[in-house]
Motif scaffolding. Structure first.
Motif, PDB file in Angstrom:
ATOM      1  N   ASP A  38       0.789  -1.229   0.000  1.00 48.78           N
ATOM      2  CA  ASP A  38       0.000   0.000   0.000  1.00 48.78           C
ATOM      3  C   ASP A  38       0.826   1.288   0.000  1.00 48.78           C
ATOM      4  O   ASP A  38       0.279   2.382  -0.050  1.00 48.78           O
ATOM      5  CB  ASP A  38      -0.945   0.006   1.198  1.00 48.78           C
ATOM      6  CG  ASP A  38      -0.206  -0.065   2.522  1.00 48.78           C
ATOM      7  OD1 ASP A  38       0.979  -0.457   2.530  1.00 48.78           O
ATOM      8  OD2 ASP A  38      -0.811   0.271   3.553  1.00 48.78           O
ATOM      9  N   HIS A  39       2.136   1.172   0.079  1.00 49.03           N
ATOM     10  CA  HIS A  39       3.003   2.355   0.053  1.00 49.03           C
ATOM     11  C   HIS A  39       4.442   1.918  -0.210  1.00 49.03           C
ATOM     12  O   HIS A  39       4.732   0.728  -0.282  1.00 49.03           O
ATOM     13  CB  HIS A  39       2.917   3.128   1.370  1.00 49.03           C
ATOM     14  CG  HIS A  39       3.579   2.452   2.530  1.00 49.03           C
ATOM     15  ND1 HIS A  39       3.019   1.381   3.192  1.00 49.03           N
ATOM     16  CD2 HIS A  39       4.763   2.689   3.135  1.00 49.03           C
ATOM     17  CE1 HIS A  39       3.824   0.995   4.164  1.00 49.03           C
ATOM     18  NE2 HIS A  39       4.900   1.777   4.146  1.00 49.03           N
ATOM     19  N   PHE A  40       5.314   2.887  -0.374  1.00 49.61           N
ATOM     20  CA  PHE A  40       6.734   2.569  -0.442  1.00 49.61           C
ATOM     21  C   PHE A  40       7.522   3.625   0.310  1.00 49.61           C
ATOM     22  O   PHE A  40       7.035   4.721   0.568  1.00 49.61           O
ATOM     23  CB  PHE A  40       7.236   2.371  -1.881  1.00 49.61           C
ATOM     24  CG  PHE A  40       7.106   3.560  -2.787  1.00 49.61           C
ATOM     25  CD1 PHE A  40       8.175   4.416  -2.982  1.00 49.61           C
ATOM     26  CD2 PHE A  40       5.931   3.805  -3.478  1.00 49.61           C
ATOM     27  CE1 PHE A  40       8.074   5.497  -3.836  1.00 49.61           C
ATOM     28  CE2 PHE A  40       5.816   4.882  -4.340  1.00 49.61           C
ATOM     29  CZ  PHE A  40       6.890   5.733  -4.513  1.00 49.61           C
ATOM     30  N   THR A  41       8.730   3.265   0.708  1.00 47.83           N
ATOM     31  CA  THR A  41       9.593   4.199   1.422  1.00 47.83           C
ATOM     32  C   THR A  41      10.859   4.426   0.607  1.00 47.83           C
ATOM     33  O   THR A  41      11.350   3.526  -0.072  1.00 47.83           O
ATOM     34  CB  THR A  41       9.984   3.685   2.823  1.00 47.83           C
ATOM     35  OG1 THR A  41      10.689   2.460   2.692  1.00 47.83           O
ATOM     36  CG2 THR A  41       8.768   3.483   3.700  1.00 47.83           C
ATOM     37  N   VAL A  42      11.345   5.642   0.687  1.00 44.91           N
ATOM     38  CA  VAL A  42      12.602   6.006   0.038  1.00 44.91           C
ATOM     39  C   VAL A  42      13.549   6.448   1.144  1.00 44.91           C
ATOM     40  O   VAL A  42      13.245   7.370   1.893  1.00 44.91           O
ATOM     41  CB  VAL A  42      12.409   7.141  -0.987  1.00 44.91           C
ATOM     42  CG1 VAL A  42      13.744   7.503  -1.629  1.00 44.91           C
ATOM     43  CG2 VAL A  42      11.386   6.753  -2.040  1.00 44.91           C
ATOM     44  N   GLU A  43      14.666   5.752   1.260  1.00 45.31           N
ATOM     45  CA  GLU A  43      15.682   6.100   2.251  1.00 45.31           C
ATOM     46  C   GLU A  43      16.852   6.756   1.522  1.00 45.31           C
ATOM     47  O   GLU A  43      17.461   6.157   0.643  1.00 45.31           O
ATOM     48  CB  GLU A  43      16.154   4.854   2.992  1.00 45.31           C
ATOM     49  CG  GLU A  43      15.065   4.209   3.818  1.00 45.31           C
ATOM     50  CD  GLU A  43      15.535   2.960   4.531  1.00 45.31           C
ATOM     51  OE1 GLU A  43      16.707   2.914   4.971  1.00 45.31           O
ATOM     52  OE2 GLU A  43      14.728   2.021   4.628  1.00 45.31           O
ATOM     53  N   PHE A  44      17.123   7.992   1.905  1.00 49.85           N
ATOM     54  CA  PHE A  44      18.216   8.739   1.295  1.00 49.85           C
ATOM     55  C   PHE A  44      19.508   8.501   2.057  1.00 49.85           C
ATOM     56  O   PHE A  44      19.494   8.126   3.227  1.00 49.85           O
ATOM     57  CB  PHE A  44      17.885  10.236   1.277  1.00 49.85           C
ATOM     58  CG  PHE A  44      16.730  10.570   0.375  1.00 49.85           C
ATOM     59  CD1 PHE A  44      16.945  10.862  -0.956  1.00 49.85           C
ATOM     60  CD2 PHE A  44      15.432  10.570   0.855  1.00 49.85           C
ATOM     61  CE1 PHE A  44      15.882  11.167  -1.799  1.00 49.85           C
ATOM     62  CE2 PHE A  44      14.360  10.874   0.023  1.00 49.85           C
ATOM     63  CZ  PHE A  44      14.590  11.166  -1.302  1.00 49.85           C
ATOM     64  N   LYS A  45      20.615   8.720   1.411  1.00 53.11           N
ATOM     65  CA  LYS A  45      21.913   8.533   2.047  1.00 53.11           C
ATOM     66  C   LYS A  45      22.156   9.543   3.159  1.00 53.11           C
ATOM     67  O   LYS A  45      23.028   9.351   3.988  1.00 53.11           O
ATOM     68  CB  LYS A  45      23.024   8.593   1.003  1.00 53.11           C
ATOM     69  CG  LYS A  45      22.972   7.391   0.074  1.00 53.11           C
ATOM     70  CD  LYS A  45      24.114   7.361  -0.894  1.00 53.11           C
ATOM     71  CE  LYS A  45      24.005   6.112  -1.758  1.00 53.11           C
ATOM     72  NZ  LYS A  45      25.090   6.008  -2.710  1.00 53.11           N
ATOM     73  N   SER A  46      21.350  10.579   3.208  1.00 53.16           N
ATOM     74  CA  SER A  46      21.466  11.591   4.263  1.00 53.16           C
ATOM     75  C   SER A  46      20.674  11.196   5.507  1.00 53.16           C
ATOM     76  O   SER A  46      20.480  12.011   6.397  1.00 53.16           O
ATOM     77  CB  SER A  46      20.964  12.935   3.743  1.00 53.16           C
ATOM     78  OG  SER A  46      19.595  12.834   3.390  1.00 53.16           O
ATOM     79  N   ASP A  47      20.192   9.946   5.559  1.00 54.00           N
ATOM     80  CA  ASP A  47      19.413   9.403   6.679  1.00 54.00           C
ATOM     81  C   ASP A  47      18.004   9.975   6.778  1.00 54.00           C
ATOM     82  O   ASP A  47      17.382   9.899   7.826  1.00 54.00           O
ATOM     83  CB  ASP A  47      20.144   9.572   8.017  1.00 54.00           C
ATOM     84  CG  ASP A  47      21.356   8.664   8.115  1.00 54.00           C
ATOM     85  OD1 ASP A  47      21.322   7.565   7.525  1.00 54.00           O
ATOM     86  OD2 ASP A  47      22.333   9.051   8.774  1.00 54.00           O
ATOM     87  N   ILE A  48      17.504  10.534   5.703  1.00 52.25           N
ATOM     88  CA  ILE A  48      16.115  10.988   5.654  1.00 52.25           C
ATOM     89  C   ILE A  48      15.299   9.899   4.967  1.00 52.25           C
ATOM     90  O   ILE A  48      15.717   9.348   3.955  1.00 52.25           O
ATOM     91  CB  ILE A  48      15.987  12.314   4.880  1.00 52.25           C
ATOM     92  CG1 ILE A  48      16.702  13.423   5.639  1.00 52.25           C
ATOM     93  CG2 ILE A  48      14.523  12.660   4.631  1.00 52.25           C
ATOM     94  CD1 ILE A  48      16.789  14.725   4.881  1.00 52.25           C
ATOM     95  N   THR A  49      14.146   9.582   5.548  1.00 51.76           N
ATOM     96  CA  THR A  49      13.251   8.578   4.975  1.00 51.76           C
ATOM     97  C   THR A  49      11.894   9.213   4.730  1.00 51.76           C
ATOM     98  O   THR A  49      11.378   9.922   5.594  1.00 51.76           O
ATOM     99  CB  THR A  49      13.094   7.376   5.931  1.00 51.76           C
ATOM    100  OG1 THR A  49      14.378   6.794   6.161  1.00 51.76           O
ATOM    101  CG2 THR A  49      12.161   6.328   5.351  1.00 51.76           C
ATOM    102  N   ILE A  50      11.338   8.962   3.552  1.00 52.58           N
ATOM    103  CA  ILE A  50       9.988   9.441   3.267  1.00 52.58           C
ATOM    104  C   ILE A  50       9.119   8.250   2.890  1.00 52.58           C
ATOM    105  O   ILE A  50       9.601   7.273   2.326  1.00 52.58           O
ATOM    106  CB  ILE A  50       9.957  10.509   2.153  1.00 52.58           C
ATOM    107  CG1 ILE A  50      10.519   9.961   0.842  1.00 52.58           C
ATOM    108  CG2 ILE A  50      10.695  11.758   2.568  1.00 52.58           C
ATOM    109  CD1 ILE A  50      10.295  10.875  -0.340  1.00 52.58           C
ATOM    110  N   GLU A  51       7.848   8.342   3.246  1.00 51.40           N
ATOM    111  CA  GLU A  51       6.883   7.314   2.879  1.00 51.40           C
ATOM    112  C   GLU A  51       5.926   7.907   1.858  1.00 51.40           C
ATOM    113  O   GLU A  51       5.469   9.041   2.015  1.00 51.40           O
ATOM    114  CB  GLU A  51       6.109   6.842   4.102  1.00 51.40           C
ATOM    115  CG  GLU A  51       6.952   6.043   5.060  1.00 51.40           C
ATOM    116  CD  GLU A  51       6.135   5.345   6.129  1.00 51.40           C
ATOM    117  OE1 GLU A  51       4.947   5.043   5.884  1.00 51.40           O
ATOM    118  OE2 GLU A  51       6.697   5.111   7.199  1.00 51.40           O
TER     119      GLU A  51
END
Length: 54
Positions: A38-51
């Motif tokens: 139902d969703h996906f997450t993107v984890e950036f190398k800067s330690d920020i995660t968005i859903e």
């Protein structure tokens, strides 16, 4: 801290409007993308995660 500066410099050197997929940009910025039903997450190398909801 050097990694953040390196990423900031890289981003500053990019065009402001991204109109097509940029493999180099993805490799520089994104650590991992996880896909759920139902969703996906993107984890950036800067330690920020968005859903992002599907």
């Amino acid at each position: 801290m050097n990694r953040i500066k390196e990423l900031q410099d890289f981003i500053a050197g990019q065009e402001t409007d991204i109109t097509e997929f940029d493999d180099a940009l993805v490799k520089k910025l994104i650590e991992k993308i996880t896909v759920f039903s139902d969703h996906f997450t993107v984890e950036f190398k800067s330690d920020i995660t968005i859903e992002i909801e599907a």
